[in-house]
Design a protein around this motif. Structure first.
Motif, short mmCIF file in Angstrom:
data_model
loop_
_atom_site.label_atom_id
_atom_site.label_comp_id
_atom_site.label_asym_id
_atom_site.label_seq_id
_atom_site.Cartn_x
_atom_site.Cartn_y
_atom_site.Cartn_z
N VAL A 117 7.83 6.01 -6.04
CA VAL A 117 6.97 6.64 -6.29
C VAL A 117 7.57 5.89 -8.11
N TRP A 118 8.79 6.28 -8.39
CA TRP A 118 9.20 6.04 -8.92
C TRP A 118 9.86 4.54 -9.57
N LEU A 119 10.76 4.35 -8.28
CA LEU A 119 11.69 3.57 -8.90
C LEU A 119 11.13 2.20 -7.52
N GLY A 120 10.51 2.23 -7.17
CA GLY A 120 11.02 1.42 -5.68
C GLY A 120 8.97 0.72 -5.16
N ASN A 121 9.66 0.71 -4.35
CA ASN A 121 7.55 -0.06 -4.05
C ASN A 121 6.29 0.83 -4.14
N ALA A 122 6.47 2.04 -4.31
CA ALA A 122 5.30 2.50 -4.37
C ALA A 122 5.13 3.03 -5.99
N LYS A 123 6.14 2.31 -6.63
CA LYS A 123 5.88 2.19 -8.59
C LYS A 123 4.39 1.97 -8.91
N ASP A 124 4.06 1.08 -8.53
CA ASP A 124 2.97 0.69 -9.20
C ASP A 124 1.64 1.82 -8.49
N VAL A 125 2.22 2.04 -7.12
CA VAL A 125 0.38 2.25 -6.65
C VAL A 125 -0.28 3.81 -7.48
N LYS A 126 -0.71 4.83 -8.01
CA LYS A 126 -1.03 6.23 -8.03
C LYS A 126 -0.72 7.49 -6.13
N ASP A 127 -1.45 6.74 -4.93
CA ASP A 127 -1.71 7.56 -4.03
C ASP A 127 -0.77 6.07 -2.53
N ALA A 128 0.07 7.59 -2.59
CA ALA A 128 0.90 6.03 -1.33
C ALA A 128 1.45 7.49 0.31
N ALA A 129 1.26 7.06 1.41
CA ALA A 129 2.27 7.63 2.52
C ALA A 129 3.68 7.29 3.07
N VAL A 130 4.68 8.21 2.63
CA VAL A 130 5.77 7.92 3.13
C VAL A 130 6.39 8.02 4.21
N LEU A 131 6.62 7.21 5.30
CA LEU A 131 7.75 7.86 6.63
C LEU A 131 8.98 7.52 6.46
N VAL A 132 9.72 8.40 7.18
CA VAL A 132 11.33 8.07 7.05
C VAL A 132 11.62 8.52 8.05
N PHE A 133 12.72 7.37 8.94
CA PHE A 133 12.56 7.80 9.98
C PHE A 133 14.32 7.71 10.65
N LEU A 268 4.60 3.32 3.10
CA LEU A 268 6.05 2.81 3.40
C LEU A 268 6.89 3.70 4.26
N ILE A 269 7.37 2.68 5.20
CA ILE A 269 8.56 2.74 6.11
C ILE A 269 10.25 3.11 5.72
N GLY A 270 11.01 4.67 5.80
CA GLY A 270 11.89 4.13 5.94
C GLY A 270 13.15 4.87 6.40
N GLY A 271 13.99 4.92 6.35
CA GLY A 271 14.51 5.17 6.73
C GLY A 271 16.05 3.91 7.46
N VAL A 280 9.84 -2.82 10.20
CA VAL A 280 8.70 -3.03 9.75
C VAL A 280 7.52 -3.88 10.67
N GLU A 281 8.18 -5.22 11.42
CA GLU A 281 7.34 -6.48 11.59
C GLU A 281 6.15 -5.89 12.74
N GLY A 282 7.37 -5.17 13.56
CA GLY A 282 7.12 -4.78 15.06
C GLY A 282 5.75 -4.05 14.90
N ILE A 283 6.00 -2.91 13.96
CA ILE A 283 4.35 -1.78 13.45
C ILE A 283 3.51 -2.40 12.96
N THR A 304 7.98 -2.08 3.23
CA THR A 304 9.69 -0.98 3.43
C THR A 304 9.67 -0.12 2.12
N CYS A 305 10.44 0.94 2.86
CA CYS A 305 11.09 1.38 1.27
C CYS A 305 12.01 0.79 0.51
N LYS A 306 12.11 0.52 -0.76
CA LYS A 306 13.20 -0.02 -1.35
C LYS A 306 14.43 0.95 -1.30
N TYR A 307 14.77 2.09 -1.44
CA TYR A 307 15.32 2.74 -1.66
C TYR A 307 16.10 3.21 -0.45
N MET A 308 17.30 3.41 0.22
CA MET A 308 17.64 4.11 1.47
C MET A 308 18.98 4.82 1.24
#
Length: 333
Positions: A117-133, A268-271, A280-283, A304-308
């Motif tokens: 949300v701060w610096l990554g791939n959701a920084k340009d949106v207000k609403d997101a869901a993030v899953l970290v595996f 966003l998918i992380g881990g 992520v392409e498979g998903i 995907t998430c930007k940060y790991m």
């Protein structure tokens, strides 16, 4: 400058980070669980790191850690690998230990989301869901740039989503708490004494995927990683291919469920495993197949998430800024 902790089961990462998100110093300190086994020990352990970095002049302390976290009261519930921290007001205790500095706490999965949300791939949106595996499945629901916690601090705790159960299996449920007591390794219980676990993390986390493959091949579970499964799949191993496809399909299903319930602008998918582009392409492949169910899925977006590795550090600091009402509009990411 801020001192930020990312508390894991075996070690604590720490960093000095500027308001602009620049890490100026970073390190890791192993936790000796024989020596750190009370809340007082834990606070002193973190306090000793603060003492070492005190000369840098940190203005506050931000923490990412396991468990359900009451971010307003600074109280930990659960505590993960540190069960003695359950119901402990860590924020207040550490503040008193560290010269009265403001301390902000947040769950580690939620911090990974806040980094995006701060610096990554959701920084340009207000609403997101993030899953970290990873060992489990971390999750967070973001609304208007902030984490939704829910009445019982359980919003986004996707590890416990029910997966792969039919009515005939209801009487065979065994609790995770019982598994921890009896076998001390939740990843050994995919098929434990004829009883199965039905929560998502016990069926489709990265570690569970690796252990399932190891069981099929009769090799030590510690010897198999997500990278190994991709290598076997590239060599044409049918078990590896099927396990990966099962995981893609499972995640795609739950992404679509989350999309309907939350209606985020992006999922966003992380881990660590998300660093493999095929993951992520498979998903996405299965989402594209299933979205034909209805036009209502036309706008679902997955990336995907930007940060790991440093995501929890960045997210913990962004949570600090939100708790302390410090604006971050000048940060471009």
């Amino acid at each position: 400058m801020y001192l930020v902790f990312d508390i894991g089961g075996s070690a604590v990462k720490y960093a000095l980070i500027t308001k602009e998100g620049e890490i100026t110093e970073k390190g890791k300190k192993k936790v000796d669980h024989d020596a750190v086994n009370t809340k007082e020990d834990f606070v002193e352990f973190l306090g000793s790191i603060y003492d070492e970095k005190k000369d840098a002049g940190p203005e506050g302390i931000a923490i990412s850690l396991p468990g359900q976290i009451d971010i307003r009261k600074g109280i930990v519930y659960g505590g993960g690998a540190f069960p003695f921290m359950d119901k402990v007001p860590l924020g207040d205790l550490l503040s008193k230990r560290c010269d009265g500095l403001f301390v902000a706490l947040e769950n580690d999965g939620k911090c990974a989301a806040l980094a995006e949300v701060w610096l990554g791939n959701a920084k340009d949106v207000k609403d997101a869901a993030v899953l970290v595996f990873g060992t489990g499945i971390g999750g967070a629901i973001i609304r208007n740039k902030k984490v939704i916690h829910g009445k019982h601090l359980l919003a986004g705790e996707v590890s416990y989503i029910i997966e792969e159960m039919d009515r005939s299996e209801v009487d065979n449920i065994i609790t995770l708490e019982k598994a921890y007591e009896e076998i001390n390794d939740v990843m050994d219980i995919y098929d434990y004494e004829g009883k199965r676990f039905f929560n998502w993390a016990a069926t489709h986390s990265t570690v569970t995927m690796s252990h399932r493959f190891a069981k099929l091949k009769g090799i030590p579970k510690e010897s198999v990683t997500g990278e190994d499964i991709y290598r076997f799949a590239d060599e044409g191993d049918k078990d590896a291919i099927e396990i990966l496809e099962d995981m893609y399909f499972s995640i795609a299903k739950q992404c679509m469920n989350i999309y309907l319930i939350v209606d985020p602008q992006i999922i966003l998918i992380g881990g660590g495993i998300s660093g493999e582009p095929r993951f992520v392409e498979g998903i996405k492949k299965y989402v594209e197949k299933m979205k034909r169910i209805s036009f209502i899925f036309d706008n679902i977006k997955i990336d995907t998430c930007k940060y790991m590795n440093d995501s929890n550090l960045y997210g913990a600091l962004y949570n600090y800024f939100q708790r302390a009402n410090i604006p971050t509009d000048n940060v471009k990411g």
